[in-house]
Design a protein around this motif. Structure first.
Motif, short mmCIF file in Angstrom:
data_model
loop_
_atom_site.label_atom_id
_atom_site.label_comp_id
_atom_site.label_asym_id
_atom_site.label_seq_id
_atom_site.Cartn_x
_atom_site.Cartn_y
_atom_site.Cartn_z
N GLY A 78 32.33 46.03 13.51
CA GLY A 78 31.26 45.52 14.35
C GLY A 78 30.52 46.60 15.11
N ASP A 79 31.08 47.03 16.24
CA ASP A 79 30.37 47.96 17.13
C ASP A 79 29.98 49.25 16.43
OD1 ASP A 79 30.74 46.08 19.07
OD2 ASP A 79 32.47 47.06 20.00
N ASP B 183 19.91 46.73 7.59
CA ASP B 183 20.01 46.00 8.85
C ASP B 183 21.48 45.99 9.26
OD1 ASP B 183 20.15 44.20 10.92
OD2 ASP B 183 18.90 42.67 9.96
N HIS B 184 21.86 46.96 10.07
CA HIS B 184 23.28 47.09 10.42
C HIS B 184 23.75 45.98 11.35
CE1 HIS B 184 23.65 51.63 9.24
NE2 HIS B 184 23.64 50.81 8.21
N GLU B 185 22.85 45.36 12.10
CA GLU B 185 23.24 44.21 12.91
C GLU B 185 23.72 43.06 12.02
OE1 GLU B 185 23.47 43.47 16.11
OE2 GLU B 185 22.84 45.41 16.93
N ALA C 292 27.02 43.97 10.23
CA ALA C 292 28.19 43.83 11.10
C ALA C 292 28.57 42.36 11.27
CB ALA C 292 27.91 44.48 12.46
N ASP C 293 27.58 41.51 11.40
CA ASP C 293 27.87 40.07 11.53
C ASP C 293 28.60 39.54 10.29
OD1 ASP C 293 26.70 40.01 14.02
OD2 ASP C 293 24.78 39.21 13.32
N ARG D 270 27.10 48.74 13.93
CA ARG D 270 25.81 48.49 14.59
C ARG D 270 25.14 49.79 15.05
NH1 ARG D 270 26.28 42.85 15.34
NH2 ARG D 270 28.39 42.23 15.92
N THR D 271 25.95 50.77 15.43
CA THR D 271 25.40 52.03 15.95
C THR D 271 25.44 53.16 14.94
OG1 THR D 271 27.57 52.60 16.88
CG2 THR D 271 26.05 51.40 18.31
#
Length: 436
Positions: A283-284, A249-251, A254-255, A287-288
């Protein structure tokens, strides 16, 4: 007739002086549990004490007269008896080992050999194993290691869990037995001793020293680090097969990275000019990033956690980050976190030489950079060959894990070793500068 032990005098002053205790002040100390494990002229109890910083496990010896060799282990005195750290007393360490071998029980503490394991006879001496960190490990008879967990968390320690999963691995010491409280909380374990082991940190530090001085090497460390990469990948594969994997879960990842970044910027304002770039990397871009998997991993892998013995590498201490709660340490994570930990450790070898050198020349800098590049590349090549992971495709996430580790190092050094702070600060700047 001896009286029952209901307390341990002097704990408030003694605990903060121990390397494994996390603070300079224990606060109010309460002895929650006392379970005897040895009787007679030399008594021993297992004490579990509550402090302002959590629960801790303190095996305590009690004598009316203390041998000179135990003078430095004294905790306190009461009613004409000396209370001291039982793990400094070979007689009481032997008693703990024997209880595991004999599947003994004392009160709510169970000593158990692993299923199908007969512990070796305790022939030989008892000696400390290295420098205490968060636990205390002792070599018994030259064949076994009694590891006592000092911090007591609810439930099974990850070190015990993963050792059981890896019982057939070529790259992990064999688990021989365990010590538990109330059937759940892990107080210690016994594992096989890795004879003649050369610690990875010492091997790497010596090898870079040869690089800097141009003197002959005793060990081809670049080649050996390729084999270490194979060992780490094999352990990851065993853990994944036994305990399963799941999509990353990359979201959420990143958090977590950004939360720790915010904490670091508070203690290291010198990094604030890099804040935007760090947020992008952690972060960015995370997420991608390309999809990955998570699983149980080592969790605190570095050169001090590996030994080279008889031509192979052995991984130690699967407890994870000791200060984190067990639920967090047991949370599946990317194997890239372990890979990043080893890469950061290799960079720290260069930092050690840079900080401790009486003179550091341009040529020293050039040679140290080549050494870090060559050793990191060798480790990554070995890991990729065994795991099949496309590290080029995973480069964004791997760099983020390296940055996250370097930020952890910044916080640690700022709190404990300010003189070492330049090592991770430099790494953060270089990792951000090299991001694409």
């Amino acid at each position: 007739m001896t009286t029952a032990i209901t307390g341990v005098p002097g704990l408030e002053e003694w605990l903060p002086r121990q390397r494994w205790f996390p603070a300079d002040d224990a606060g109010e100390v309460t002895v929650q549990r006392v379970e005897p494990f040895a009787t007679g002229p030399v008594r021993g109890v297992i004490a579990v004490v509550a402090t302002a910083h959590g629960r801790f496990h303190v095996p305590v010896g009690v004598r009316t007269e203390l041998p000179a060799g135990l003078a430095d282990a004294v905790i306190g005195t009461a009613a004409g008896e000396v209370h001291y750290d039982a793990l400094a007393d070979p007689e009481l360490v032997t008693r703990l080992y024997d209880l595991v071998a004999q599947a003994g029980t004392t009160g709510a503490v169970a000593f158990r050999p692993e299923l199908g394991v007969d512990l070796p006879e305790r022939a030989g001496d008892v000696r400390p194993m290295g420098v205490e960190q968060s636990n205390t490990s002792l070599v018994v008879g030259g064949h076994s290691v009694l590891k006592v967990f000092r911090r007591v968390w609810p439930g099974e320690n990850p070190d015990l869990t993963l050792h059981r999963v890896l019982r057939d691995s070529l790259y992990v010491p064999r688990l021989l037995g365990s010590i538990t409280l109330d059937g759940t909380d892990t107080l210690g374990l016994v594992e096989s001793y890795v004879d003649g082991g050369l610690e990875g940190w010492e091997a790497a530090r010596a090898d870079m020293g040869h690089t800097l001085t141009g003197t002959p090497r005793e060990l081809d460390l670049v080649g050996e680090l390729g084999r270490l990469g194979v060992a780490v990948a094999a352990v990851h594969a065993d853990l994944g097969r036994s305990l399963g994997t799941a999509p990353a879960d990359h979201e959420a990842l990143a958090d977590r990275f950004l939360t720790r970044l915010a904490e670091t910027l508070e203690v290291a304002p010198t990094l604030r000019p890099y804040a935007a770039a760090l947020r992008a990397c952690l972060g960015d871009r995370v997420r991608t990033a390309a999809a990955g998997e998570v699983q149980r991993i080592h969790g605190d892998l570095h050169l001090g956690q590996v030994l080279r013995s008889n031509g192979r590498w052995v991984l130690l201490d699967f407890e994870g980050e000791p200060s984190a709660p067990p639920a967090e340490r047991a949370r599946p994570d990317s194997p890239l976190r372990d890979v990043a930990g080893m890469l950061r450790s290799l960079d720290y070898v260069a930092g050690y030489h840079r900080l401790t050198a009486s003179y550091w020349s341009v040529e020293d800098e050039r040679r140290s950079r080549h050494w870090v590049h060559d050793t990191q590349r060798a480790f990554l090549a070995g890991y990729a060959s065994e795991s099949g992971v496309d590290l080029a495709a995973a480069a964004t996430v791997l760099r983020a894990y390296q940055l996250d580790k370097a930020l952890y190092e910044v916080r640690y050094e700022a709190a404990n070793r300010p003189d070492w702070l330049p090592v991770p600060l430099r790494a953060v700047r270089e990792l951000v500068g090299g991001a694409s």
